[in-house]
Enzyme design. Structure first.
Site, PDB file in Angstrom:
ATOM      1  N   PHE A 108       1.922 -42.052 -25.798  1.00 23.16           N
ATOM      2  CA  PHE A 108       3.055 -41.833 -24.954  1.00 23.16           C
ATOM      3  C   PHE A 108       4.037 -40.705 -25.421  1.00 23.16           C
ATOM      4  CE2 PHE A 108       6.856 -43.218 -22.695  1.00 23.16           C
ATOM      5  CZ  PHE A 108       6.432 -43.075 -21.619  1.00 23.16           C
TER       6      PHE A 108
ATOM      7  N   ASP B 111       0.993 -49.029 -31.324  1.00 23.89           N
ATOM      8  CA  ASP B 111       1.938 -49.085 -30.337  1.00 23.89           C
ATOM      9  C   ASP B 111       1.140 -50.136 -29.311  1.00 23.89           C
ATOM     10  OD1 ASP B 111       3.222 -49.094 -27.813  1.00 23.89           O
ATOM     11  OD2 ASP B 111       3.672 -47.115 -27.976  1.00 23.89           O
TER      12      ASP B 111
ATOM     13  N   TYR C 227       8.479 -55.280 -20.844  1.00 21.55           N
ATOM     14  CA  TYR C 227       8.784 -55.278 -19.365  1.00 21.55           C
ATOM     15  C   TYR C 227       7.512 -54.877 -18.681  1.00 21.55           C
ATOM     16  CZ  TYR C 227       9.780 -50.046 -20.494  1.00 21.55           C
ATOM     17  OH  TYR C 227       9.640 -48.954 -21.124  1.00 21.55           O
ATOM     18  N   LYS C 228       6.481 -54.467 -19.252  1.00 22.11           N
ATOM     19  CA  LYS C 228       5.080 -54.401 -18.543  1.00 22.11           C
ATOM     20  C   LYS C 228       4.188 -55.830 -18.218  1.00 22.11           C
ATOM     21  CE  LYS C 228       5.000 -49.568 -20.563  1.00 22.11           C
ATOM     22  NZ  LYS C 228       5.065 -48.888 -19.287  1.00 22.11           N
TER      23      LYS C 228
ATOM     24  N   ARG D   4      -2.401 -44.155 -10.940  1.00 22.40           N
ATOM     25  CA  ARG D   4      -2.730 -45.231 -12.035  1.00 22.40           C
ATOM     26  C   ARG D   4      -2.648 -46.258 -11.204  1.00 22.40           C
ATOM     27  NH1 ARG D   4       1.130 -45.719 -17.035  1.00 22.40           N
ATOM     28  NH2 ARG D   4       2.634 -46.003 -15.393  1.00 22.40           N
TER      29      ARG D   4
END
Lengths: 397, 397
Positions: B113, B184, B209-210, B356
């Site tokens: 990312f 990560d 938050y995912k 996605r």
């Protein structure tokens, strides 16, 4: 004229409490709980990922920043909100040092809040380029700004004593010496009139959970003077500070102006509470707040000194030299404060011997201040603090 | 066995939506809004500053960290929560580099990312010691771990394709070369079984938050392997990471173990939402989540490939090589997704051409997945995405 009855009505104050600790954690604005609930249920719950756009989450850090800008004399578009004050100190100092590559001294004072000093030392250690953090007594700062100082890192209002630095004068001295001036406004924003522009500050940072009433752990802010905004290097180069975060480029390109000081994904729920809290300030003229704050604190000092000979004023006696808090020294500060809190008067303590009292005219009346002093006087006279219940030290932030 | 009807009942899902974007922003846990309201009204509002102690605010970052530890195979006391993922990447990498002073290469891959790469580059620039960020293709990582690599900085699950790195194998290669391994887990925690201990990871970071459903901009986490915890140097030396924050010492002394990775005042309101969200995981066995996730994603791939010849699978075909998301390529990915969202099926897009879809068995059924594929098939067949309404690019995080 600011209507302080109206501002007081904007807060939910607990029953039976006189709150003299708004310099540590501000009280709950009536609008904050409802705003947060809306953000959680209607935005997060219903709109989900779409809320990043249609609820304005993505632009919130700059929008909220603009509200703070007005309170510190900064132009719109020069303040952004996020992270914690510690992180914002790191960003400001790293950017300042990059603008003064030939200099190796960071100047601060022994009255600064420790996290500023810790963060500075941590950055200098990380840099490993022989920088030195030079810490002098607050009254020696002006004389210590020599030609090798890269940046001054000062907190305008001393967290222990409330002593006020002369931001404009010290910034002028710093600039004359070729140094940059970073100001920590943690105990200034919402407490006293601040004008970073007139003072010529290069960077300013602050927290929002004290006088601004943003809530526990509310995000911090950073201001970069417009003359530096396009060249300041963000050492914490997070994706939200990228010129185009959603291009997902491999290389970092800093965003325009203050946007580059954003780091990670914004704390949406905390920002909702803060945004609601800042709306109260639409009713407020900071000159009125200053006048009322001095009236409250002068009255408190007079009452305490008349009734409590064992307490020694730790704040400057001259009101013009103080922020919006008053501190007294007592060798048993911890149990004295515990006894006071037990009777509904809430202040706090700073090691080793400081009793702190914050004055927040938005929700505090002169009558309450007089009552608080009376309760303190009773405790001192009766030595109520000797009660074993009050002998345990409590950490309060 | 995890009862997925029970987990689904723990969330407030909007009507008329099939949500395939929990890999970007998880949905609202029923308990979160009430918990936040309690924190705001009863703790902040009523207890004010006293809540730092009596509502447990001060210990919340470690308490919430322990809940995450369980989900990533980390021992209790080795995870702490706060800040953003970008900040936690910075801390982990700075600490790792300080543990490998003689080495100058940070190895990452082009599927990482971007913020991880930006933050790494920003840190290396700040260090100014000639470090190099070496970025190779994901499949070339193992071969690129040479003896001059100080640390690998890799995201286990690729945010675009869902491609899964072999954490244990790559960590072993890193260690054999004398390098440290930073992982990560942004797209791993709550998505797939993770065991940082068995893999031997040195540092791990992630966001909440995912898949963990902590709310928009919820704080991040950092894990430090116990063998490094007492020696890891926190470059962001904030007061909350000090051994005794309320001693207000002039000098920084890192706190015990993971506590030193705390930086500033914890984001209490955001942590309340996250803590409530994590309680849902008490009902969950990650092996069941993995099995259900693969069932959902395999079914989705089969349905889409059978009905949408224009879409090209961008994720690994082998389920064992994927996290909990599936991506397809299409030259008009943006308008296709806009048309899909317009019909209540929410996924997202990553530049330039990736659609996605995230699979979150806690609140997503196979029936919904089949329906979502059907809606996508209709849009592709009718070329509904050519509608001018859908031609505008939307940034979604």
């Amino acid at each position: 004229m600011t209507d302080f009855a109206a501002t007081r009505a904007a807060f939910d104050l607990p029953e039976g409490v006189i709150y003299l600790d708004g310099n540590s954690l501000g009280v709950l604005p009536r609008g904050a709980a409802a705003r947060v609930e809306r953000t959680i249920r209607a935005e997060w719950g219903e709109r989900l990922i779409r809320a990043w756009n249609d609820a304005g989450w993505m632009t919130q850090p700059a929008r909220v920043g603009d509200r703070i800008a007005r309170l510190i004399g900064a132009p719109a578009g020069s303040v952004v909100v996020g992270d914690t004050l510690s992180i914002k100190v790191y960003q400001a100092l790293a950017a300042a040092l990059a603008l003064r590559p030939g200099r190796r001294i960071v100047l601060s004072d022994s009255g600064n809040f420790p996290t500023d000093l810790y963060i500075a030392q941590g950055l200098l250690d990380t840099l490993g380029q022989g920088h030195e953090l030079r810490v002098v007594a607050p009254e020696e700062v002006a004389g210590a700004i020599t030609g090798d100082v890269a940046a001054t890192l000062l907190t305008e209002v001393d967290y222990r004593t409330g002593r006020l630095h002369d931001m404009a004068a010290l910034t002028r001295v710093a600039h004359e010496a070729g140094a940059l001036a970073i100001w920590d406004l943690a105990h200034s924003a919402g407490a006293i009139p601040v004008d970073v522009t007139r003072a010529g500050a290069d960077f300013a940072v602050g927290c929002t959970y004290k006088y601004l009433n943003g809530g526990p752990g509310a995000p911090a802010f950073i201001h970069v003077a417009p003359r530096h905004a396009a060249v300041a290097r963000p050492a914490l180069a997070g994706w939200m500070g990228h010129e185009a975060p959603f291009a997902f480029d491999a290389a970092y390109r800093p965003g325009a102006g203050i946007e580059r000081m954003r780091v990670g994904t914004p704390p949406v729920i905390a920002l909702a509470a803060l945004e609601a809290a800042l709306e109260v300030w639409d009713m407020v003229d900071m000159r009125d707040v200053r006048a009322a704050s001095l009236r409250l604190s002068e009255r408190f000092i007079a009452e305490v000194e008349a009734q409590c000979p064992a307490l020694e004023l730790a704040s400057p006696r001259d009101a013009a030299q103080r922020g919006s808090q008053v501190s007294f020294r007592h060798p048993h500060a911890y149990p004295v404060m515990a006894a006071l809190i037990d009777r509904g008067v809430i202040g706090d303590v700073r090691a080793p011997d400081i009793l702190r009292f914050g004055f927040t005219p938005l929700y505090l009346s002169e009558q309450e201040v007089v009552r608080a002093a009376g309760v303190l006087a009773t405790i001192m006279r009766d030595e109520a603090w000797r009660d074993p219940r009050f002998q345990q030290r409590q950490a309060v932030t």
